[in-house]
Write a protein that holds these residues in place. Structure first.
Motif, PDB file in Angstrom:
ATOM      1  N   THR A 129      -7.776   1.196  -4.827  1.00 57.06           N
ATOM      2  CA  THR A 129      -7.713   2.706  -4.312  1.00 57.06           C
ATOM      3  C   THR A 129      -8.731   2.555  -3.240  1.00 57.06           C
ATOM      4  O   THR A 129     -10.095   2.461  -3.312  1.00 57.06           O
ATOM      5  CB  THR A 129      -7.899   3.733  -5.386  1.00 57.06           C
ATOM      6  N   TYR A 130      -8.236   3.168  -1.987  1.00 56.25           N
ATOM      7  CA  TYR A 130      -8.878   3.609  -0.889  1.00 56.25           C
ATOM      8  C   TYR A 130      -8.720   5.049  -0.313  1.00 56.25           C
ATOM      9  O   TYR A 130      -7.943   5.504  -0.763  1.00 56.25           O
ATOM     10  CB  TYR A 130      -8.480   2.667   0.403  1.00 56.25           C
ATOM     11  N   TYR A 131      -9.954   5.319   0.111  1.00 61.25           N
ATOM     12  CA  TYR A 131      -9.633   6.898   0.790  1.00 61.25           C
ATOM     13  C   TYR A 131     -10.234   7.055   2.055  1.00 61.25           C
ATOM     14  O   TYR A 131     -11.277   6.477   2.427  1.00 61.25           O
ATOM     15  CB  TYR A 131     -10.412   7.823  -0.220  1.00 61.25           C
ATOM     16  N   GLN A 150     -13.544   2.207   0.069  1.00 67.43           N
ATOM     17  CA  GLN A 150     -13.119   1.650  -1.110  1.00 67.43           C
ATOM     18  C   GLN A 150     -13.537   2.280  -2.250  1.00 67.43           C
ATOM     19  O   GLN A 150     -14.580   2.278  -2.584  1.00 67.43           O
ATOM     20  CB  GLN A 150     -13.010  -0.034  -1.345  1.00 67.43           C
ATOM     21  N   ARG A 188      -3.454   3.753  -2.193  1.00 70.33           N
ATOM     22  CA  ARG A 188      -3.354   3.014  -3.461  1.00 70.33           C
ATOM     23  C   ARG A 188      -2.978   1.472  -2.876  1.00 70.33           C
ATOM     24  O   ARG A 188      -1.664   1.353  -2.395  1.00 70.33           O
ATOM     25  CB  ARG A 188      -2.632   3.495  -4.356  1.00 70.33           C
ATOM     26  N   LYS A 189      -3.390   0.485  -3.271  1.00 71.34           N
ATOM     27  CA  LYS A 189      -3.213  -1.086  -3.297  1.00 71.34           C
ATOM     28  C   LYS A 189      -2.511  -1.333  -4.583  1.00 71.34           C
ATOM     29  O   LYS A 189      -2.978  -1.150  -5.649  1.00 71.34           O
ATOM     30  CB  LYS A 189      -4.006  -1.798  -2.930  1.00 71.34           C
ATOM     31  N   GLN A 190      -1.178  -1.919  -4.505  1.00 71.81           N
ATOM     32  CA  GLN A 190      -0.376  -2.052  -5.783  1.00 71.81           C
ATOM     33  C   GLN A 190       0.274  -3.571  -5.750  1.00 71.81           C
ATOM     34  O   GLN A 190       0.491  -3.707  -4.675  1.00 71.81           O
ATOM     35  CB  GLN A 190       0.332  -1.135  -6.143  1.00 71.81           C
ATOM     36  N   TYR A 206       1.015  -1.259   0.012  1.00 74.35           N
ATOM     37  CA  TYR A 206       0.039  -0.040  -0.093  1.00 74.35           C
ATOM     38  C   TYR A 206       0.893   1.253  -0.065  1.00 74.35           C
ATOM     39  O   TYR A 206       1.912   1.161   0.505  1.00 74.35           O
ATOM     40  CB  TYR A 206      -0.948   0.112   1.294  1.00 74.35           C
ATOM     41  N   GLN A 217     -14.236   0.703  -8.824  1.00 73.71           N
ATOM     42  CA  GLN A 217     -13.388   0.249 -10.246  1.00 73.71           C
ATOM     43  C   GLN A 217     -14.069   1.273 -11.291  1.00 73.71           C
ATOM     44  O   GLN A 217     -15.184   1.465 -11.300  1.00 73.71           O
ATOM     45  CB  GLN A 217     -12.986  -1.086 -10.497  1.00 73.71           C
ATOM     46  N   ASN A 242      -0.980   7.936  -1.668  1.00 79.90           N
ATOM     47  CA  ASN A 242      -1.005   8.628  -2.753  1.00 79.90           C
ATOM     48  C   ASN A 242      -1.375   9.939  -2.787  1.00 79.90           C
ATOM     49  O   ASN A 242      -0.656  10.880  -3.445  1.00 79.90           O
ATOM     50  CB  ASN A 242      -1.903   7.774  -3.875  1.00 79.90           C
ATOM     51  N   VAL A 298      -5.654   9.489   0.394  1.00 80.74           N
ATOM     52  CA  VAL A 298      -5.927   8.495  -0.506  1.00 80.74           C
ATOM     53  C   VAL A 298      -4.745   7.364  -0.568  1.00 80.74           C
ATOM     54  O   VAL A 298      -3.415   7.846  -0.722  1.00 80.74           O
ATOM     55  CB  VAL A 298      -5.962   9.203  -1.979  1.00 80.74           C
ATOM     56  N   PRO A 333      -1.161  -0.992 -10.149  1.00 83.60           N
ATOM     57  CA  PRO A 333      -1.963  -0.530  -9.261  1.00 83.60           C
ATOM     58  C   PRO A 333      -3.156  -1.513  -9.453  1.00 83.60           C
ATOM     59  O   PRO A 333      -3.534  -2.051 -10.410  1.00 83.60           O
ATOM     60  CB  PRO A 333      -2.622   0.619 -10.037  1.00 83.60           C
TER      61      PRO A 333
END
Length: 226
Positions: A118-120, A128, A103-105, A89, A131, A92, A101, A115
């Motif tokens: 994405t979570y915020y 979450q 980002r899981k990658q 993670y 998409q 971002n 923000v 990537p």
């Protein structure tokens, strides 16, 4: 920096049971997480937001960040993460203290990342992000509704032109104009509209089905990586 002490996890809003981690590939866009006890105990800033995020059901305990936490290394230390491969993670975007923000990658090398999700964190609540394919599908369903409504309205007007009887108050020239209508042409236009309607619906649902299949394949790949 070492991880902060973690109070008991807070409440979960949505369709996931509290304390029960969801299986890999589960769609978590319908829930949010908030731990008011943690928020009352620690400041929510760029240094501690990841420790807060790690309390949520969105966090994957097998990620590289968790390895760093176990070694008392800050979980977002890019100099350490770049040496590892696998799920990680990254922070971002930051607008302290309201928006973060994450980002899981998937990392395959020091400079190669893919990537995934994405979570915020918005004012202490974690979500979450949907998409892009889901957003497109939602917009297309809405567009389909209005297209279908338009075709129905057009077909209804054609029926009125061909079959409705006018009241006695209608002017004679209007009646004579109606008598001159080519009913075969009306039927032909009605058939064209019906065919177009079916074609539009079929194309849209075919696209949605392909996107759903792609989403399932992506989820399966994510589960296998995890």
């Amino acid at each position: 920096m070492a991880a902060t002490p973690l109070p008991q996890a807070g409440g979960l809003v949505g369709n996931t049971m509290e304390g029960m981690p969801p299986p890999p590939g589960t769609d978590l866009t319908g829930i949010c997480f908030r731990d008011q006890l943690w928020l009352n105990s620690f400041p929510l800033d760029r240094n501690l937001v990841f420790d807060y995020f790690a309390l949520s059901p969105f966090y994957d305990l097998t990620c590289n960040n968790e390895q760093l936490r176990m070694r008392s290394v800050h979980p977002l230390d890019i100099s350490q993460l770049s040496k590892l491969t696998g799920i990680e993670y990254m922070l971002n975007e930051v607008m302290e203290p309201h928006l973060f923000v994450i980002r899981k990658q998937k990392r395959d090398g020091p400079e190669k990342v893919t990537p995934m999700l994405t979570y915020y964190v918005l004012d202490g609540s974690i979500y979450q992000a949907p998409q892009l394919s889901s957003v497109f599908a939602s917009r297309m369903v809405r567009a389909l509704y209005y297209i279908s409504k338009s075709f129905t309205a057009a077909a209804s007007k054609l029926e009125k032109i061909g079959y409705d009887t006018e009241s006695d108050s209608v002017k004679p020239e209007t009646k004579s104009g109606a008598e001159n209508i080519d009913f075969k042409e009306i039927k032909r236009v009605d058939q064209i509209l019906t065919a177009l309607h079916r074609k539009v619906i079929w194309n849209i649902f075919s696209y949605m089905a392909s996107q759903e299949s792609l989403s399932v394949t992506t989820s399966s790949s994510t589960a296998s990586v995890s």
